[in-house]
Design an enzyme around this catalytic site. Structure first.
Site, PDB file in Angstrom:
ATOM      1  N   TYR A  28      12.249  21.000   0.844  1.00 54.19           N
ATOM      2  CA  TYR A  28      10.907  21.166   1.411  1.00 54.19           C
ATOM      3  C   TYR A  28      10.815  21.543   2.684  1.00 54.19           C
ATOM      4  O   TYR A  28      10.588  20.814   3.679  1.00 54.19           O
ATOM      5  CB  TYR A  28      10.030  19.882   1.015  1.00 54.19           C
ATOM      6  CG  TYR A  28      10.069  19.155  -0.262  1.00 54.19           C
ATOM      7  CD1 TYR A  28       9.534  19.994  -1.168  1.00 54.19           C
ATOM      8  CD2 TYR A  28      10.635  17.943  -0.635  1.00 54.19           C
ATOM      9  CE1 TYR A  28       9.497  19.406  -2.848  1.00 54.19           C
ATOM     10  CE2 TYR A  28      10.423  17.611  -1.711  1.00 54.19           C
ATOM     11  CZ  TYR A  28       9.856  18.247  -2.738  1.00 54.19           C
ATOM     12  OH  TYR A  28       9.980  17.679  -4.170  1.00 54.19           O
ATOM     13  N   TRP A  34      -0.248  15.164   2.439  1.00 51.29           N
ATOM     14  CA  TRP A  34      -0.147  13.734   2.447  1.00 51.29           C
ATOM     15  C   TRP A  34       1.060  13.389   2.990  1.00 51.29           C
ATOM     16  O   TRP A  34       1.169  12.243   3.679  1.00 51.29           O
ATOM     17  CB  TRP A  34      -0.691  13.171   1.074  1.00 51.29           C
ATOM     18  CG  TRP A  34       0.327  13.119  -0.052  1.00 51.29           C
ATOM     19  CD1 TRP A  34       1.346  14.000  -0.476  1.00 51.29           C
ATOM     20  CD2 TRP A  34       0.167  12.116  -1.158  1.00 51.29           C
ATOM     21  NE1 TRP A  34       1.628  13.760  -1.779  1.00 51.29           N
ATOM     22  CE2 TRP A  34       1.264  12.765  -2.033  1.00 51.29           C
ATOM     23  CE3 TRP A  34      -0.445  11.131  -1.307  1.00 51.29           C
ATOM     24  CZ2 TRP A  34       1.616  12.012  -3.349  1.00 51.29           C
ATOM     25  CZ3 TRP A  34      -0.218  10.385  -2.477  1.00 51.29           C
ATOM     26  CH2 TRP A  34       0.911  10.734  -3.360  1.00 51.29           C
ATOM     27  N   ASP A  35       2.276  14.150   2.872  1.00 50.76           N
ATOM     28  CA  ASP A  35       3.317  13.634   3.786  1.00 50.76           C
ATOM     29  C   ASP A  35       3.231  13.524   5.211  1.00 50.76           C
ATOM     30  O   ASP A  35       3.380  12.588   6.018  1.00 50.76           O
ATOM     31  CB  ASP A  35       4.359  14.761   3.450  1.00 50.76           C
ATOM     32  CG  ASP A  35       4.804  14.894   2.223  1.00 50.76           C
ATOM     33  OD1 ASP A  35       4.319  15.180   1.312  1.00 50.76           O
ATOM     34  OD2 ASP A  35       6.250  14.504   1.792  1.00 50.76           O
ATOM     35  N   TYR A  80      11.679  29.397  -0.106  1.00 49.56           N
ATOM     36  CA  TYR A  80      10.736  28.345  -0.958  1.00 49.56           C
ATOM     37  C   TYR A  80      10.091  29.137  -1.802  1.00 49.56           C
ATOM     38  O   TYR A  80       9.396  29.968  -1.765  1.00 49.56           O
ATOM     39  CB  TYR A  80       9.951  27.540  -0.077  1.00 49.56           C
ATOM     40  CG  TYR A  80       9.240  26.542  -0.925  1.00 49.56           C
ATOM     41  CD1 TYR A  80       9.631  25.318  -1.106  1.00 49.56           C
ATOM     42  CD2 TYR A  80       7.846  26.835  -1.142  1.00 49.56           C
ATOM     43  CE1 TYR A  80       8.966  24.395  -1.887  1.00 49.56           C
ATOM     44  CE2 TYR A  80       7.095  25.790  -2.035  1.00 49.56           C
ATOM     45  CZ  TYR A  80       7.705  24.667  -2.399  1.00 49.56           C
ATOM     46  OH  TYR A  80       6.805  23.871  -3.249  1.00 49.56           O
ATOM     47  N   ASP A 162       3.412  15.394  -9.309  1.00 43.69           N
ATOM     48  CA  ASP A 162       3.416  16.749  -9.662  1.00 43.69           C
ATOM     49  C   ASP A 162       3.940  16.761 -11.529  1.00 43.69           C
ATOM     50  O   ASP A 162       3.174  17.421 -12.101  1.00 43.69           O
ATOM     51  CB  ASP A 162       4.473  17.550  -9.279  1.00 43.69           C
ATOM     52  CG  ASP A 162       4.648  17.625  -7.601  1.00 43.69           C
ATOM     53  OD1 ASP A 162       3.815  16.736  -7.343  1.00 43.69           O
ATOM     54  OD2 ASP A 162       5.290  18.440  -7.334  1.00 43.69           O
ATOM     55  N   ARG A 195      14.791  16.888 -11.812  1.00 46.58           N
ATOM     56  CA  ARG A 195      13.263  17.778 -11.491  1.00 46.58           C
ATOM     57  C   ARG A 195      12.376  18.345 -12.595  1.00 46.58           C
ATOM     58  O   ARG A 195      13.053  18.087 -13.764  1.00 46.58           O
ATOM     59  CB  ARG A 195      13.995  19.514 -10.818  1.00 46.58           C
ATOM     60  CG  ARG A 195      14.712  19.016  -9.498  1.00 46.58           C
ATOM     61  CD  ARG A 195      13.703  18.526  -8.292  1.00 46.58           C
ATOM     62  NE  ARG A 195      12.717  19.610  -8.287  1.00 46.58           N
ATOM     63  CZ  ARG A 195      11.592  19.484  -7.094  1.00 46.58           C
ATOM     64  NH1 ARG A 195      11.496  18.413  -6.407  1.00 46.58           N
ATOM     65  NH2 ARG A 195      10.819  20.111  -7.076  1.00 46.58           N
ATOM     66  N   TRP A 349       8.324  11.838 -11.047  1.00 44.69           N
ATOM     67  CA  TRP A 349       7.022  11.115 -11.391  1.00 44.69           C
ATOM     68  C   TRP A 349       6.873  10.734 -12.938  1.00 44.69           C
ATOM     69  O   TRP A 349       5.852  10.250 -13.247  1.00 44.69           O
ATOM     70  CB  TRP A 349       5.905  12.107 -11.345  1.00 44.69           C
ATOM     71  CG  TRP A 349       5.771  12.424  -9.771  1.00 44.69           C
ATOM     72  CD1 TRP A 349       6.123  13.624  -9.031  1.00 44.69           C
ATOM     73  CD2 TRP A 349       5.320  11.665  -8.697  1.00 44.69           C
ATOM     74  NE1 TRP A 349       5.737  13.420  -7.583  1.00 44.69           N
ATOM     75  CE2 TRP A 349       5.244  12.057  -7.528  1.00 44.69           C
ATOM     76  CE3 TRP A 349       4.868   9.972  -8.742  1.00 44.69           C
ATOM     77  CZ2 TRP A 349       4.738  11.430  -6.225  1.00 44.69           C
ATOM     78  CZ3 TRP A 349       4.307   9.417  -7.396  1.00 44.69           C
ATOM     79  CH2 TRP A 349       4.431   9.955  -6.205  1.00 44.69           C
ATOM     80  N   GLU A 392      14.151  10.131  -1.194  1.00 44.41           N
ATOM     81  CA  GLU A 392      12.821  10.561  -1.751  1.00 44.41           C
ATOM     82  C   GLU A 392      11.999   9.627  -2.714  1.00 44.41           C
ATOM     83  O   GLU A 392      11.063   9.315  -2.637  1.00 44.41           O
ATOM     84  CB  GLU A 392      12.808  12.072  -2.471  1.00 44.41           C
ATOM     85  CG  GLU A 392      11.352  12.653  -2.791  1.00 44.41           C
ATOM     86  CD  GLU A 392      11.621  14.058  -3.133  1.00 44.41           C
ATOM     87  OE1 GLU A 392      12.667  14.573  -3.565  1.00 44.41           O
ATOM     88  OE2 GLU A 392      10.592  14.727  -3.683  1.00 44.41           O
TER      89      GLU A 392
HETATM   90  C1  GLC Z   1       6.735  16.880  -4.179  1.00 44.08           C
HETATM   91  C2  GLC Z   1       5.792  15.617  -4.665  1.00 44.08           C
HETATM   92  C3  GLC Z   1       4.723  15.740  -3.447  1.00 44.08           C
HETATM   93  C4  GLC Z   1       4.976  15.760  -2.122  1.00 44.08           C
HETATM   94  C5  GLC Z   1       6.117  16.983  -1.957  1.00 44.08           C
HETATM   95  C6  GLC Z   1       6.802  16.947  -0.563  1.00 44.08           C
HETATM   96  O1  GLC Z   1       6.241  18.063  -4.486  1.00 44.08           O
HETATM   97  O2  GLC Z   1       5.435  15.355  -5.763  1.00 44.08           O
HETATM   98  O3  GLC Z   1       3.850  14.640  -3.721  1.00 44.08           O
HETATM   99  O4  GLC Z   1       3.943  15.942  -1.223  1.00 44.08           O
HETATM  100  O5  GLC Z   1       7.050  16.777  -2.784  1.00 44.08           O
HETATM  101  O6  GLC Z   1       7.385  15.768  -0.340  1.00 44.08           O
END
Ligand code: GLC
Length: 426
Positions: A28, A34-35, A80, A162, A195, A349, A392
């Site tokens: 990422y 929200w992170d 990405y 997700d 994943r 998830w 994570e």
């Molecule tokens: C994944 C998670 C999401 C989060 C992102 C970065 O996509 O599902 O909630 O914000 O990773 O950590």
């Protein structure tokens, strides 16, 4: 069993790319919405200017209509997928076109109260407050145009969860044929078994293609979205965020703004409570297209606790539900109930434990008076991190660390909750 504070701080420092923190290196490589909110709560424990900077960099991506995108592609040169060329948005900086659960106001309030430099906090929050208010207004105008009190989620990535089984039926209605060619990069970083599937990616991207063809215009999205549901993460987190925004408005807002936020809080508390299911012993998301409750018990089902909208009887029922799940697992809180046929302990998830979810659920239980289960969740979180590291997410059966390593929000939760410094389990 202990979690070294220096190790947690080092993760945030290493993932710092100049005022914003990537969730983890490689998998990422940008700033996630929200992170960033959770990460700032980590930074505020040891570097206050850096915490305030995190919010400002996130809001650099805010659109004119108030929307704050779920990914801000600062410095877009990594591999990405799907990147800015797929999203085709036209905000002030390259970004995705959907949002994510609005933890921001809660985090800003938390940081203001935790700050040891009140003047710095005062100056920074004064500038942040109107932007957060604009975002919260966007949720109402763009995602609750009929003013039901519940905002709609138009993409599985908007929920932050997700690949949750709660989206399976709704997602089956989405075309599996994107116009964009799929070039997955995630499985080069993390094993494919942890994943989402290829079919999932096709539908995710087909939704992006559709919304991009509608120019990301909220009214057109609302009218044409094949995926539209009232998700508990966004709704409960937004309700909680409005409570925190109201507290900030006491200092930074006007009487009219306070009245506006208070009125919305009344509507949303009642609307969230309509999602309660006696049969499930928790709250259920609602499909806004089939107009049916979504029969999937997931960790977000407990988030109305974090919102503070559940009465005492419902808090007790939810504690009993979670205690029943706990008999089938070693570690709480699994992202999907182990009693559900779709439970998979390692897949995204669909079973694993996320630490920031644990923080919200445990503190929700604590505020509702269910202290034993709150302590149990907190102790489990500390045990997972101290045994497996700052992953994570984690396998709720074995405690194994999964997904990305050296993960920012896991480190931030350890610092801010705190799980560090002998307070684990306290
Ligand atoms: C994944 C998670 C999401 C989060 C992102 C970065 O996509 O599902 O909630 O914000 O990773 O950590």
């Amino acid at each position: 069993m202990s979690i070294p504070v220096e190790a947690a701080r080092a993760i945030l420092r290493d993932n710092d790319r100049g005022g914003y923190t990537v969730p983890t290196a490689g998998l990422y490589p940008y700033q996630w919405n929200w992170d960033a909110a959770f990460v700032a709560m980590g930074w505020i424990t040891f570097d206050e200017p850096r915490a305030w900077r995190e919010f400002e960099r996130l809001l650099e991506g805010q659109w004119a209509d108030g929307m704050v995108p779920h990914i801000i592609f600062h410095d877009p040169k990594t591999e990405y997928f799907p990147g800015p060329d797929v999203w085709k948005t036209r905000g002030p900086v390259p970004a995705s076109g959907i949002s994510q659960p609005p933890v921001l106001a809660t985090s800003v309030r938390h940081c203001r109260e935790a700050a040891r430099d009140p003047q710095l906090a005062e100056d920074r929050v004064a500038a942040l407050y109107p932007k957060i208010l604009a975002w919260h207004r966007w949720w109402v105008s763009a995602r609750d145009p009929e003013r039901s009190g519940l905002v709609g989620c138009l993409h599985p990535w908007e929920s932050g969860m997700d690949n949750s089984p709660a989206w399976d039926a709704a997602f089956a209605r989405v075309s599996p044929t994107p116009t964009t060619v799929i070039r997955r990069s995630d499985t080069g970083h993390v094993g494919a078994e942890m994943r989402p599937s290829d079919d999932f990616y096709k539908r995710v991207v087909a939704l992006i293609d559709l919304y991009a063809s509608l120019d990301w215009e909220p009214r057109r999205l609302w009218a044409h979205a094949p995926f539209k549901l009232a998700d508990l993460a966004i709704n409960a987190i937004l309700h909680r965020a409005n409570r925190d925004l109201l507290a900030l408005a006491e200092r930074f807002g006007t009487a009219a703004e306070r009245a506006e936020i208070s009125a919305r809080l009344e509507t949303t508390a009642a609307a969230i409570n309509r999602l309660w299911s006696d049969a499930a012993g928790l709250y259920l998301a609602f499909d806004l297209i089939s107009w049916q409750p979504i029969e999937a018990p997931i960790s977000a089902s407990f988030l109305p606790l974090w919102a503070g909208v559940a009465d005492a009887a419902r808090v007790r029922t939810m504690a009993a539900t979670l205690e029943r799940w706990a008999r089938k697992l070693r570690y709480l809180v699994p992202s999907t109930s182990p009693e559900d046929a779709r439970f998979e302990p390692k897949r995204y998830w669909r079973g694993p434990v996320w630490c920031m979810m644990n923080m919200m659920i445990a503190e929700g239980f604590r505020a509702g008076g269910a202290v034993d289960i709150a302590d149990r969740i907190k102790a489990d979180t500390a045990a997972l991190i101290s045994r497996a590291g700052f992953h994570e997410y984690f396998d709720p059966e074995t405690g194994a660390g999964l997904g990305g390593g050296r993960f920012s929000w896991t480190a931030a939760v350890a610092l801010s909750w705190p799980l560090i410094g002998g307070a684990a389990g306290a």
